[in-house]
Motif scaffolding. Structure first.
Motif, PDB file in Angstrom:
ATOM      1  N   ILE A 190      24.768  16.780  58.614  1.00 19.57           N
ATOM      2  CA  ILE A 190      25.803  16.067  59.379  1.00 19.57           C
ATOM      3  C   ILE A 190      25.636  14.566  59.173  1.00 19.57           C
ATOM      4  O   ILE A 190      24.510  14.064  59.122  1.00 19.57           O
ATOM      5  CB  ILE A 190      25.656  16.390  60.874  1.00 19.57           C
ATOM      6  N   VAL A 191      26.767  13.897  59.066  1.00 21.86           N
ATOM      7  CA  VAL A 191      26.755  12.434  59.039  1.00 21.86           C
ATOM      8  C   VAL A 191      27.531  11.965  60.259  1.00 21.86           C
ATOM      9  O   VAL A 191      28.686  12.358  60.442  1.00 21.86           O
ATOM     10  CB  VAL A 191      27.431  11.914  57.754  1.00 21.86           C
ATOM     11  N   GLU A 192      26.889  11.198  61.115  1.00 19.59           N
ATOM     12  CA  GLU A 192      27.606  10.634  62.267  1.00 19.59           C
ATOM     13  C   GLU A 192      28.102   9.250  61.865  1.00 19.59           C
ATOM     14  O   GLU A 192      27.304   8.373  61.529  1.00 19.59           O
ATOM     15  CB  GLU A 192      26.686  10.556  63.493  1.00 19.59           C
TER      16      GLU A 192
ATOM     17  N   ALA B 257      22.490  11.066  58.600  1.00 19.85           N
ATOM     18  CA  ALA B 257      22.713   9.610  58.690  1.00 19.85           C
ATOM     19  C   ALA B 257      23.513   9.263  59.935  1.00 19.85           C
ATOM     20  O   ALA B 257      24.344  10.054  60.386  1.00 19.85           O
ATOM     21  CB  ALA B 257      23.472   9.129  57.453  1.00 19.85           C
ATOM     22  N   GLU B 258      23.222   8.091  60.481  1.00 21.17           N
ATOM     23  CA  GLU B 258      24.046   7.511  61.555  1.00 21.17           C
ATOM     24  C   GLU B 258      24.595   6.215  60.972  1.00 21.17           C
ATOM     25  O   GLU B 258      23.853   5.249  60.774  1.00 21.17           O
ATOM     26  CB  GLU B 258      23.193   7.259  62.788  1.00 21.17           C
TER      27      GLU B 258
ATOM     28  N   GLY C  37      26.387  13.593  66.986  1.00 16.83           N
ATOM     29  CA  GLY C  37      25.907  14.158  65.719  1.00 16.83           C
ATOM     30  C   GLY C  37      24.659  14.997  65.940  1.00 16.83           C
ATOM     31  O   GLY C  37      24.529  16.104  65.411  1.00 16.83           O
ATOM     32  N   GLN C  38      23.740  14.490  66.758  1.00 15.01           N
ATOM     33  CA  GLN C  38      22.494  15.219  67.023  1.00 15.01           C
ATOM     34  C   GLN C  38      22.785  16.535  67.751  1.00 15.01           C
ATOM     35  O   GLN C  38      22.154  17.563  67.485  1.00 15.01           O
ATOM     36  CB  GLN C  38      21.547  14.337  67.862  1.00 15.01           C
ATOM     37  N   LYS C  39      23.769  16.484  68.644  1.00 18.56           N
ATOM     38  CA  LYS C  39      24.124  17.693  69.400  1.00 18.56           C
ATOM     39  C   LYS C  39      24.577  18.797  68.437  1.00 18.56           C
ATOM     40  O   LYS C  39      24.132  19.944  68.531  1.00 18.56           O
ATOM     41  CB  LYS C  39      25.252  17.335  70.374  1.00 18.56           C
ATOM     42  N   LEU C  40      25.456  18.444  67.494  1.00 15.66           N
ATOM     43  CA  LEU C  40      25.924  19.442  66.517  1.00 15.66           C
ATOM     44  C   LEU C  40      24.782  19.905  65.625  1.00 15.66           C
ATOM     45  O   LEU C  40      24.685  21.085  65.278  1.00 15.66           O
ATOM     46  CB  LEU C  40      27.040  18.853  65.643  1.00 15.66           C
TER      47      LEU C  40
ATOM     48  N   VAL D  98      31.211  15.444  58.639  1.00 13.70           N
ATOM     49  CA  VAL D  98      31.280  14.089  59.216  1.00 13.70           C
ATOM     50  C   VAL D  98      31.830  14.179  60.639  1.00 13.70           C
ATOM     51  O   VAL D  98      32.802  14.893  60.898  1.00 13.70           O
ATOM     52  CB  VAL D  98      32.197  13.181  58.358  1.00 13.70           C
ATOM     53  N   THR D  99      31.195  13.468  61.536  1.00  7.87           N
ATOM     54  CA  THR D  99      31.699  13.408  62.916  1.00  7.87           C
ATOM     55  C   THR D  99      31.554  11.977  63.441  1.00  7.87           C
ATOM     56  O   THR D  99      30.916  11.144  62.812  1.00  7.87           O
ATOM     57  CB  THR D  99      30.917  14.384  63.834  1.00  7.87           C
ATOM     58  N   THR D 100      32.194  11.726  64.557  1.00  6.29           N
ATOM     59  CA  THR D 100      31.904  10.504  65.310  1.00  6.29           C
ATOM     60  C   THR D 100      31.186  10.951  66.588  1.00  6.29           C
ATOM     61  O   THR D 100      31.154  12.160  66.876  1.00  6.29           O
ATOM     62  CB  THR D 100      33.207   9.725  65.629  1.00  6.29           C
TER      63      THR D 100
END
Ligand code: ATP
Length: 322
Positions: free
Chosen positions: A180-182, A217-218, A204-207, A152-154
Motif C-alpha cells: 500500500i502507498v498512502e 510509503a507515506e 494506510g496502516q489500517k488497510l 494507493v490510498t489517502t
C-alpha cells in the motif's frame, strides 16, 4: 513470473506488469504510477506506463510525449517521454474531448492498448487503473498476468471504503498485492522536518493490517521525487513472503511480512470455516492439522484430521483471527 498462464498474457517481452490501483478517484494513483515509472527509469530499468483510464486520462500531462504513438504495420508503437514508453487515450485525436463511450467500448480500447501495441522489451509496464471495480478493471486482471498490485490510498476513512473494494477485487482475481502507498499523508513546510497530517492519520496502516500487506510509503503533499526511489527499493514483487509453519499437531503459526507472528489452533480455525455447509454446524474439538496448503497469494487450505477441510481461509481473515 514471466509466464503465460491460461488466457492471461504476458505480452511482448514485458517482464513485469505492475497494477497501480485505488478504487477511488483522485487519491493519486496516476501521480504514484508516474513517479514510480520515473524512479524505475532513473535506476536504469526499461519502463512503460499504460494509462488505462479511458474516461480521465492523465498520462500525457504527467509524461508529456517527446514522440507520439505511431502505426507500424498492424501494431501501434507507444509514445515516448524522457525514455519512458507510454500510451493513453489522451494521445489520440479525440483525447482532448470527453470520452463519451459505453463501458464495453472502453474495455475494448484498453484491450487494444495491451494486445495491439508493440511495447517491446520492458522490465516494468505500470498499468494505471481507472477508479472503480468494474468491467475494465476485471478485464485487465483477466488479460494480464500481473507480478503485483500497488494499492494507493489517502489517509481518510472515506477513501478506505473504496480502496478496500479494490483490495478485495485483487484477492478475488488472484492478483498479489505488493503493498500500500498512502498518498497525501502529511504536509511539511519548505525547509522544515515538521509533519502536519492534514487529512487524518493511519488509513494506510489500517488497510495494511487488515489485509496483511506492507505499507510501503507515506507520500507527503508535494513530494520530492526521491521518495519514489525509496519506494522502488521497497517493492518486493511476485513473492508471498509470509511464513506458514505447523507448530505441533494442534497449532500452526504465520509470521507476517511486517514481522507480527500469529498462532492458531486448528479446531478454532475450523470453527470459522468459510464454506457454506459449515455455517450452521457446531465446532469440533481436538482437531489436528494434517496438511496446510498455501493457495497462491490468497490464503490457505487446511486438511484437518476430522470435520470439513473444504474451506479456504483468506489471509485477510487469518490476520483478523491472529
Ligand atoms: N502527493 C501529492 N501532493 C500534491 N498533489 C497531489 C499529490 N498526489 C496527487 N496530487 C494531485 O491530486 C490530483 C489527483 O491526482 P491523480 O490524478 O494522481 O489521482 P488519481 O487517483 O489518478 O485520479 P483519477 O482516478 O481521477 O485519475 C492531481 O491534481 C495531482 O496533481
Amino acid at each position: 513470473m514471466g509466464q503465460e498462464t491460461g488466457d492471461k498474457k504476458n505480452l511482448n517481452n514485458v517482464k513485469n506488469f505492475l497494477a497501480v490501483l485505488a478504487g477511488k478517484g483522485g487519491v493519486g494513483k496516476s501521480t504514484v504510477a508516474h513517479g514510480l515509472a520515473q524512479a524505475f527509469h532513473r535506476k536504469g530499468f526499461r519502463v512503460g506506463v499504460l494509462d488505462a483510464d479511458i474516461y480521465g486520462p492523465s498520462s500525457s500531462y504527467l509524461l508529456p510525449p517527446d514522440t507520439f504513438p505511431k502505426v507500424k504495420g498492424e501494431k501501434v508503437l507507444p509514445a515516448i517521454s524522457g525514455g519512458i514508453k507510454t500510451l493513453s487515450a489522451a494521445h489520440f485525436p479525440r483525447g482532448k474531448r470527453a470520452s463519451v463511450v459505453r463501458a464495453p467500448i472502453a474495455t475494448q480500447i484498453v484491450s487494444q492498448f495491451i494486445e495491439e501495441v508493440k511495447w517491446g522489451d520492458l522490465d516494468f509496464l505500470l498499468v494505471d487503473f481507472p477508479p472503480g471495480t468494474g468491467d475494465i478493471q476485471i478485464s485487465l486482471m483477466q488479460k494480464i498476468f500481473f507480478t503485483g498490485a500497488l494499492v494507493v490510498t489517502t489517509p481518510q476513512e472515506l477513501a478506505l471504503l473504496d480502496v478496500r473494494k479494490s483490495m478485495e477485487m485483487c484477492l478475488q482475481m488472484g492478483v498479489q498485492m505488493a503493498g500500500i502507498v498512502e498518498n497525501m499523508s502529511y504536509f511539511s513546510p519548505p525547509g522544515s522536518e515538521e509533519k502536519y497530517p492534514l487529512f487524518g492519520e493511519g488509513g494506510g496502516q489500517k488497510l495494511a493490517d487488515e489485509f496483511a500487506v506492507p505499507l510501503l510509503a507515506e507520500i507527503p503533499i508535494h513530494p520530492n521525487p526521491d521518495i519514489f526511489d525509496t519506494l522502488v527499493g521497497k517493492l518486493s514483487l511476485g513473492k508471498n513472503e509470509c511464513e506458514i509453519k505447523q507448530e505441533d499437531r494442534y497449532h500452526f503459526s504465520i509470521r507476517w511480512v511486517d514481522g507480527k507472528k500469529s498462532l492458531y489452533r486448528f479446531s478454532d480455525l475450523q470453527s470459522h470455516c468459510p464454506c457454506v455447509k459449515c455455517k450452521e454446524k457446531a465446532p469440533l474439538t481436538h482437531v489436528e492439522g494434517e496438511k496446510i496448503i498455501p493457495v497462491g497469494s490468497y490464503g490457505v487450505q487446511v486438511i484437518f484430521s476430522k470435520g470439513c477441510s473444504k474451506g479456504i481461509y483468506p489471509f485477510s481473515l487469518l490476520r483478523k483471527l491472529g
